[in-house]
Scaffold this active site. Structure first.
Site, PDB file in Angstrom:
ATOM      1  N   GLY A  66      45.676  37.691  43.595  1.00  0.00           N
ATOM      2  CA  GLY A  66      45.995  38.104  42.226  1.00  0.00           C
ATOM      3  C   GLY A  66      47.344  37.623  41.720  1.00  0.00           C
ATOM      4  N   SER A  96      43.586  33.844  44.607  1.00  0.00           N
ATOM      5  CA  SER A  96      43.845  33.022  43.416  1.00  0.00           C
ATOM      6  C   SER A  96      42.992  31.758  43.331  1.00  0.00           C
ATOM      7  CB  SER A  96      45.342  32.690  43.313  1.00  0.00           C
ATOM      8  OG  SER A  96      46.085  33.893  43.144  1.00  0.00           O
ATOM      9  N   GLU A 110      43.741  45.197  49.935  1.00  0.00           N
ATOM     10  CA  GLU A 110      44.022  46.341  49.044  1.00  0.00           C
ATOM     11  C   GLU A 110      43.604  47.652  49.698  1.00  0.00           C
ATOM     12  OE1 GLU A 110      42.036  44.794  45.585  1.00  0.00           O
ATOM     13  OE2 GLU A 110      43.640  43.325  45.317  1.00  0.00           O
ATOM     14  N   GLY A 140      38.394  37.059  43.369  1.00  0.00           N
ATOM     15  CA  GLY A 140      38.622  38.318  42.663  1.00  0.00           C
ATOM     16  C   GLY A 140      38.596  38.095  41.157  1.00  0.00           C
ATOM     17  N   GLY A 141      39.780  37.950  40.559  1.00  0.00           N
ATOM     18  CA  GLY A 141      39.904  37.858  39.104  1.00  0.00           C
ATOM     19  C   GLY A 141      38.952  36.869  38.443  1.00  0.00           C
ATOM     20  N   GLU A 199      42.506  35.734  53.596  1.00  0.00           N
ATOM     21  CA  GLU A 199      43.108  36.026  52.298  1.00  0.00           C
ATOM     22  C   GLU A 199      44.591  36.340  52.480  1.00  0.00           C
ATOM     23  OE1 GLU A 199      40.105  37.330  49.189  1.00  0.00           O
ATOM     24  OE2 GLU A 199      40.663  39.122  50.247  1.00  0.00           O
ATOM     25  N   ASN A 221      34.342  39.440  44.134  1.00  0.00           N
ATOM     26  CA  ASN A 221      34.787  40.823  44.354  1.00  0.00           C
ATOM     27  C   ASN A 221      35.324  41.358  43.024  1.00  0.00           C
ATOM     28  OD1 ASN A 221      36.022  43.194  45.128  1.00  0.00           O
ATOM     29  ND2 ASN A 221      37.703  42.197  46.243  1.00  0.00           N
ATOM     30  N   TRP A 222      34.521  42.195  42.395  1.00  0.00           N
ATOM     31  CA  TRP A 222      34.929  42.703  41.074  1.00  0.00           C
ATOM     32  C   TRP A 222      36.016  43.771  41.174  1.00  0.00           C
ATOM     33  CZ3 TRP A 222      29.825  43.645  37.836  1.00  0.00           C
ATOM     34  CH2 TRP A 222      29.179  42.418  37.646  1.00  0.00           C
ATOM     35  N   LYS A 223      36.288  44.234  42.381  1.00  0.00           N
ATOM     36  CA  LYS A 223      37.266  45.327  42.564  1.00  0.00           C
ATOM     37  C   LYS A 223      36.901  46.493  41.632  1.00  0.00           C
ATOM     38  CE  LYS A 223      40.614  41.807  43.645  1.00  0.00           C
ATOM     39  NZ  LYS A 223      41.994  41.532  43.945  1.00  0.00           N
ATOM     40  N   HIS A 241      39.565  44.599  53.193  1.00  0.00           N
ATOM     41  CA  HIS A 241      40.316  43.900  52.132  1.00  0.00           C
ATOM     42  C   HIS A 241      41.761  44.397  52.153  1.00  0.00           C
ATOM     43  CE1 HIS A 241      41.676  42.648  48.191  1.00  0.00           C
ATOM     44  NE2 HIS A 241      40.662  41.804  48.163  1.00  0.00           N
TER      45      HIS A 241
HETATM   46  C1  PEP Z   1      40.476  39.226  46.305  1.00  0.00           C
HETATM   47  O1  PEP Z   1      40.848  40.295  45.865  1.00  0.00           O
HETATM   48  O2  PEP Z   1      39.714  39.174  47.280  1.00  0.00           O
HETATM   49  C2  PEP Z   1      40.964  38.022  45.657  1.00  0.00           C
HETATM   50  C3  PEP Z   1      40.846  36.898  46.279  1.00  0.00           C
HETATM   51  O3  PEP Z   1      41.547  38.187  44.412  1.00  0.00           O
HETATM   52  P1  PEP Z   1      42.040  37.006  43.425  1.00  0.00           P
HETATM   53  O4  PEP Z   1      40.978  35.935  43.446  1.00  0.00           O
HETATM   54  O5  PEP Z   1      42.150  37.657  42.095  1.00  0.00           O
HETATM   55  O6  PEP Z   1      43.317  36.513  43.967  1.00  0.00           O
END
Ligand code: PEP
Length: 252
Positions: free
Chosen positions: A176, A214, A102, A235-236, A170, A12-14, A100
Site C-alpha cells: 500500500g 504495490s 496486516e 491489494g489496492g 509481501e 485481496n479487497w481487504k 497477511h
Molecule cells: C496486499 O495487501 O496484499 C497488497 C499487496 O496490497 P497493495 O497491492 O495495495 O500493496
C-alpha cells in the site's frame, strides 16, 4: 520435464466494498471469463467475509476462484467475529489467505498462529495462501532473505504441498505504499523461498510463489517476469476490474 506453475493473480479487497460494488465487479469479471480464462493465468478474488456469497454466486460457473481473507485455527466454537475454514468452503471458497502482514500486526498473529490456521484450512480442503515478508528495518540491515525464510519455515504446516499451499512474498514496507523492491531483490527472495521449499515439499518447482506489494498495471509485467515469481497478490489495484485484469495480462 520442468513444470512451471501457471501464474495466479489474487485480489485481496481487504475491508473494502459493498454488496453493490461486489456484484458489479464480479459480473464485469465473470462476463469476460464466463467459461475460459485461457491458459496464461488463474484468477482469485478474496472479498471481505460478508461479500463472499455475493461474489461467489456470480462467479460460481466461471473459472474464477473465491477465497477468504482469514480463518480461525479451530473448526468451530466460541470465537465471536471469526470465520472457520468450513464456513469458507460452504460458501464456495477454495482458498484462504493466512498470515497477511496486516493480520500479523493488527491482530498480533504469530507464525505459530498462522501455521495453525493454515493447517486447519488445508485439512478442511482449502488452499492456504500463506504470506511472509520483511520489514523495512530487516531489509535495510540486509536480513530480508533470512527473515522471510525463517518466517516461512515457522508458518508452514508440515503437510504443506504445492496442491494445498501458495506462498506470497509481501515486503511489509511495500504494501500500500507505492514502493516495490527491485526485480533483483524480488528474485533473490523468491529463490531463497524456492530453495527452502525444496527441503520441505515434494515437487517444490510446482509451488506457486506470488509477489505482493504495490503491484499495479504499470509494473506488473516486469515483476511477473522475475524468475520464481508465479503470480501476484494484489491489494489496492484489485479494486478496479480493469486494473486487476491489466495486471493479469502482464503474465508472461
Ligand atoms: C496486499 O495487501 O496484499 C497488497 C499487496 O496490497 P497493495 O497491492 O495495495 O500493496
Amino acid at each position: 520435464m520442468k513444470i512451471t506453475p501457471r501464474p495466479l493473480i489474487a485480489g485481496n479487497w481487504k475491508m473494502h466494498g459493498t454488496k453493490l460494488f461486489a456484484s458489479e465487479f464480479a459480473r464485469d469479471l465473470a462476463g469476460r471469463f464466463a467459461s475460459n480464462i485461457g491458459d496464461r493465468f488463474d484468477l482469485l478474488l478474496c472479498p471481505p467475509a460478508p461479500l463472499l456469497t455475493v461474489v461467489g454466486e456470480v462467479i460460481q460457473s466461471t473459472p474464477i476462484a473465491l477465497g477468504g481473507q482469514d480463518c480461525h485455527a479451530t473448526a468451530q466454537g466460541p470465537h465471536t467475529g471469526d470465520v472457520s475454514a468450513g464456513m469458507l468452503m460452504d460458501v464456495g471458497c477454495t482458498y484462504v489467505i493466512a498470515g497477511h502482514s496486516e493480520r500479523r500486526s493488527n491482530h498480533r498473529e504469530t507464525d505459530a498462529v498462522v501455521r495453525d490456521k493454515s493447517k486447519t484450512a488445508q485439512k478442511g480442503g482449502l488452499i492456504a495462501l500463506i504470506c511472509v515478508g520483511e520489514t523495512l528495518e530487516q531489509r535495510e540491515t540486509g536480513n530480508a532473505v533470512d527473515r522471510v525464510v525463517r518466517q516461512l519455515r515457522e508458518s508452514l504446516p508440515e503437510a504443506s504441498q504445492p496442491q494445498n499451499t501458495v506462498v506470497a512474498y509481501e515486503p511489509v514496507w511495500a504494501i500500500g505504499t507505492g514502493k516495490t523492491p527491485t526485480p533483483d531483490d524480488i528474485a533473490e527472495v523468491h529463490l531463497g523461498i524456492r530453495i527452502a521449499i525444496s527441503e520441505l515439499m515434494d515437487n517444490p518447482g510446482e509451488l506457486r510463489i506470488l509477489y505482493g506489494g504495490s503491484v499495479k498495471p504499470e509494473n506488473a509485467a516486469e515483476i511477473l517476469a522475475v524468475p520464481n515469481v508465479n503470480g501476484a497478490l494484489v491489494g489496492g489495484a484489485s479494486l478496479k476490474p480493469d486494473n486487476f485484469l491489466a495486471i493479469a495480462e502482464g503474465c508472461p
